[in-house]
Write a protein that holds these residues in place. Structure first.
Motif, mmCIF file in Angstrom:
data_model
loop_
_atom_site.group_PDB
_atom_site.id
_atom_site.type_symbol
_atom_site.label_atom_id
_atom_site.label_comp_id
_atom_site.label_asym_id
_atom_site.label_seq_id
_atom_site.Cartn_x
_atom_site.Cartn_y
_atom_site.Cartn_z
ATOM 1 N N LEU A 54 6.911 20.841 1.678
ATOM 2 C CA LEU A 54 6.571 20.432 3.038
ATOM 3 C C LEU A 54 6.444 18.912 3.133
ATOM 4 C CD1 LEU A 54 5.661 20.979 5.945
ATOM 5 C CD2 LEU A 54 3.343 21.349 5.072
ATOM 6 N N ILE A 55 5.762 18.299 2.186
ATOM 7 C CA ILE A 55 5.599 16.837 2.184
ATOM 8 C C ILE A 55 6.953 16.149 2.055
ATOM 9 C CG2 ILE A 55 4.657 14.894 0.885
ATOM 10 C CD1 ILE A 55 2.306 16.727 0.129
ATOM 11 N N LEU A 56 7.795 16.657 1.163
ATOM 12 C CA LEU A 56 9.111 16.064 0.949
ATOM 13 C C LEU A 56 9.954 16.117 2.219
ATOM 14 C CD1 LEU A 56 11.144 14.886 -1.134
ATOM 15 C CD2 LEU A 56 11.885 17.239 -1.539
ATOM 16 N N MET A 57 9.947 17.253 2.907
ATOM 17 C CA MET A 57 10.753 17.406 4.116
ATOM 18 C C MET A 57 10.197 16.587 5.265
ATOM 19 S SD MET A 57 11.896 21.423 3.945
ATOM 20 C CE MET A 57 12.833 21.290 5.468
ATOM 21 N N LEU A 58 8.881 16.484 5.374
ATOM 22 C CA LEU A 58 8.280 15.671 6.437
ATOM 23 C C LEU A 58 8.656 14.200 6.288
ATOM 24 C CD1 LEU A 58 4.686 17.186 6.770
ATOM 25 C CD2 LEU A 58 6.464 17.159 8.538
ATOM 26 N N ILE A 59 8.763 13.736 5.063
ATOM 27 C CA ILE A 59 9.050 12.320 4.825
ATOM 28 C C ILE A 59 10.541 12.018 4.900
ATOM 29 C CG2 ILE A 59 8.905 10.448 3.135
ATOM 30 C CD1 ILE A 59 6.366 11.744 2.061
ATOM 31 N N PHE A 60 11.379 12.877 4.309
ATOM 32 C CA PHE A 60 12.782 12.532 4.129
ATOM 33 C C PHE A 60 13.769 13.407 4.906
ATOM 34 C CE2 PHE A 60 10.668 11.271 0.109
ATOM 35 C CZ PHE A 60 10.917 9.900 0.164
ATOM 36 N N ARG A 62 13.455 15.820 7.883
ATOM 37 C CA ARG A 62 12.912 16.582 9.017
ATOM 38 C C ARG A 62 13.976 17.400 9.735
ATOM 39 N NH1 ARG A 62 8.588 12.459 11.989
ATOM 40 N NH2 ARG A 62 7.297 12.068 10.141
ATOM 41 N N LYS A 63 15.239 16.978 9.655
ATOM 42 C CA LYS A 63 16.307 17.703 10.339
ATOM 43 C C LYS A 63 16.445 19.130 9.825
ATOM 44 C CE LYS A 63 19.814 15.911 7.153
ATOM 45 N NZ LYS A 63 21.076 15.124 7.029
ATOM 46 N N TYR A 64 15.991 19.387 8.598
ATOM 47 C CA TYR A 64 16.144 20.722 8.025
ATOM 48 C C TYR A 64 15.073 21.705 8.498
ATOM 49 C CZ TYR A 64 19.730 18.979 4.870
ATOM 50 O OH TYR A 64 20.892 18.452 4.360
ATOM 51 N N PHE A 65 14.191 21.264 9.375
ATOM 52 C CA PHE A 65 13.216 22.201 9.936
ATOM 53 C C PHE A 65 13.858 23.129 10.963
ATOM 54 C CE2 PHE A 65 9.888 18.985 8.700
ATOM 55 C CZ PHE A 65 9.230 19.810 7.814
ATOM 56 N N TYR A 66 14.986 22.722 11.533
ATOM 57 C CA TYR A 66 15.627 23.539 12.565
ATOM 58 C C TYR A 66 16.237 24.797 11.954
ATOM 59 C CZ TYR A 66 18.789 25.176 16.145
ATOM 60 O OH TYR A 66 19.448 25.966 17.050
ATOM 61 N N ARG A 173 22.546 36.362 3.295
ATOM 62 C CA ARG A 173 23.010 36.516 4.672
ATOM 63 C C ARG A 173 22.695 35.270 5.497
ATOM 64 N NH1 ARG A 173 25.926 40.782 7.459
ATOM 65 N NH2 ARG A 173 25.768 42.653 6.205
ATOM 66 N N VAL A 174 21.484 34.759 5.335
ATOM 67 C CA VAL A 174 21.038 33.628 6.140
ATOM 68 C C VAL A 174 21.755 32.342 5.732
ATOM 69 C CG1 VAL A 174 19.029 32.264 6.832
ATOM 70 C CG2 VAL A 174 18.786 34.728 6.459
ATOM 71 N N LEU A 175 22.081 32.204 4.452
ATOM 72 C CA LEU A 175 22.624 30.950 3.928
ATOM 73 C C LEU A 175 24.017 30.638 4.442
ATOM 74 C CD1 LEU A 175 21.326 31.117 0.267
ATOM 75 C CD2 LEU A 175 21.023 29.178 1.802
ATOM 76 N N TYR A 176 24.703 31.610 5.027
ATOM 77 C CA TYR A 176 26.011 31.288 5.588
ATOM 78 C C TYR A 176 25.870 30.312 6.748
ATOM 79 C CZ TYR A 176 30.431 31.742 8.067
ATOM 80 O OH TYR A 176 31.605 31.461 8.698
ATOM 81 N N GLU A 177 24.810 30.449 7.518
ATOM 82 C CA GLU A 177 24.620 29.622 8.707
ATOM 83 C C GLU A 177 23.607 28.497 8.505
ATOM 84 O OE1 GLU A 177 27.215 32.152 10.931
ATOM 85 O OE2 GLU A 177 26.414 30.150 11.313
ATOM 86 N N VAL A 178 22.763 28.596 7.494
ATOM 87 C CA VAL A 178 21.615 27.692 7.376
ATOM 88 C C VAL A 178 21.683 26.942 6.044
ATOM 89 C CG1 VAL A 178 19.093 27.546 7.421
ATOM 90 C CG2 VAL A 178 20.261 29.298 8.770
ATOM 91 N N PRO A 179 21.364 25.640 6.019
ATOM 92 C CA PRO A 179 21.380 24.878 4.766
ATOM 93 C C PRO A 179 20.356 25.405 3.766
ATOM 94 C CG PRO A 179 21.286 23.411 6.665
ATOM 95 C CD PRO A 179 21.044 24.799 7.180
ATOM 96 N N ALA A 180 20.651 25.193 2.487
ATOM 97 C CA ALA A 180 19.760 25.666 1.425
ATOM 98 C C ALA A 180 18.340 25.103 1.533
ATOM 99 C CB ALA A 180 20.363 25.348 0.057
ATOM 100 N N PRO A 181 18.149 23.795 1.848
ATOM 101 C CA PRO A 181 16.769 23.307 1.953
ATOM 102 C C PRO A 181 15.955 24.016 3.024
ATOM 103 C CG PRO A 181 18.287 21.461 1.764
ATOM 104 C CD PRO A 181 19.127 22.689 1.963
ATOM 105 N N THR A 182 16.593 24.364 4.142
ATOM 106 C CA THR A 182 15.885 25.069 5.215
ATOM 107 C C THR A 182 15.469 26.462 4.765
ATOM 108 O OG1 THR A 182 17.180 23.857 6.866
ATOM 109 C CG2 THR A 182 16.046 25.841 7.611
#
Length: 318
Positions: A54-60, A62-66, A173-182
């Protein structure tokens, strides 16, 4: 070239995840022997790992929260399934040796194949052969040891393997549409919430202040790294190929259990390890296709709405 690069990245990520996951049982066994309960081990290591992400994504990043709603539902379901499986895993680890426990856990590629068949996913003949090759190897590893295995602990470990396999194909199934970090983030958050709730409901107890916390902290960091590399592998290779490469974590765990914890294998068990290793070597000859959207199967409900891929914010990224 892109396909070859994706294959190389997928294999590298899957092997990296296996390396990290192979160390986790050793730290977990040390933490349990040091005074931590299985519920405390899984809650602390998952909670700390999800906090780091969570800390890593908040800092670097944030686009992967979608994420689209059905994809979020899939990640949350996968996290709950794997969280319950983790509780069974560490409960089993408190009853049996780390090496034997992880040998039993290594059956999860067979469970992955089972779930994929239910989900109407094609499996190549070489993949089937590799599964058949690994099965007698794992049988020798389990049955040819110096002592008998606790049946309750063995049952817990096999149940954990089945749940881990199910969480892999849900996320596939989800990874086809969504990036691995998300996918990593939402799955790990869901898993953390599941195991923390279980900790407070069933066994809210921590060891004394004199107990060493470094095995738990080491597990948390390794869990954080292994989750990210695991889903990168699944995205490029698919769930079954990643699981088969993940069998290499079995050999890592066995070697570390021998060197670190003093656990030993019989000669026949080493023969079994050779079978498993041969199955791993054949990955270079196996054919696979990365996961693509399919309208059939028990997990078809995880498919997103039919929207143009140009409208997805990450489709332009490699």
């Amino acid at each position: 070239m892109t396909g070859k690069l994706g294959r190389f990245n997928g294999i590298s990520a899957a092997l990296g995840s296996a390396l990290f996951l192979g160390v986790v049982p050793i730290f977990g066994k040390q933490a349990i022997l040091g005074g931590f309960t299985p519920f405390a081990v899984v809650a602390l290591r998952t909670g700390i790992a999800s906090g780091l992400l969570l800390i890593l994504m908040l800092i670097f990043q944030r686009k992967y929260f979608y994420i689209y709603p059905v994809g979020l539902a899939g990640c949350l379901l996968a996290g709950i399934v794997n969280g319950i499986g983790s509780i069974f895993y560490y409960s089993a680890l408190s009853r049996i040796d780390a090496s034997i426990g992880h040998l039993l856990y290594s059956f999860y590629p067979l469970f992955v194949a089972f779930w994929l068949l239910l989900d109407r996913y094609p499996i190549s003949r070489l993949t089937v052969f590799r599964l058949m090759l690994s099965f007698p190897g794992m049988f020798l590893l389990i049955s040819a040891g110096h002592s008998t295995v606790d049946l309750v602990g063995a049952g817990f470990m096999l149940l954990s393997a089945g749940l881990y396999a199910l969480h892999v194909i849900i996320n596939q199934r989800v990874l086809y549409e969504v990036p691995a970090p998300t996918v990593t983030f939402y799955t790990l958050i869901s898993m953390a919430v599941t195991v923390v709730i279980a900790f407070f409901l069933f066994h809210p107890q921590l060891p004394t202040t004199e107990t060493s916390w470094w095995p738990v902290l080491g597990m948390a960091i390794i869990t954080f790294l292994s989750r990210l590399t695991l889903f990168l592998g699944i995205k490029h290779l698919g769930g079954l190929q990643t699981a088969l490469l993940g069998l290499s974590e079995l050999l890592i765990t066995v070697m570390l259990a021998w060197l670190w914890l003093g656990e030993t294998l019989s000669p026949l068990q080493w023969v079994g390890a050779a079978f498993v290793f041969a199955s791993l070597l054949l990955v270079g000859f196996d054919r696979f296709t990365p996961e693509k959207r399919r309208g059939a199967g028990i997990l078809a409900w995880l498919n997103p709405p039919n929207i143009p891929t140009s409208d997805l914010p990450w489709q332009s990224q490699p």
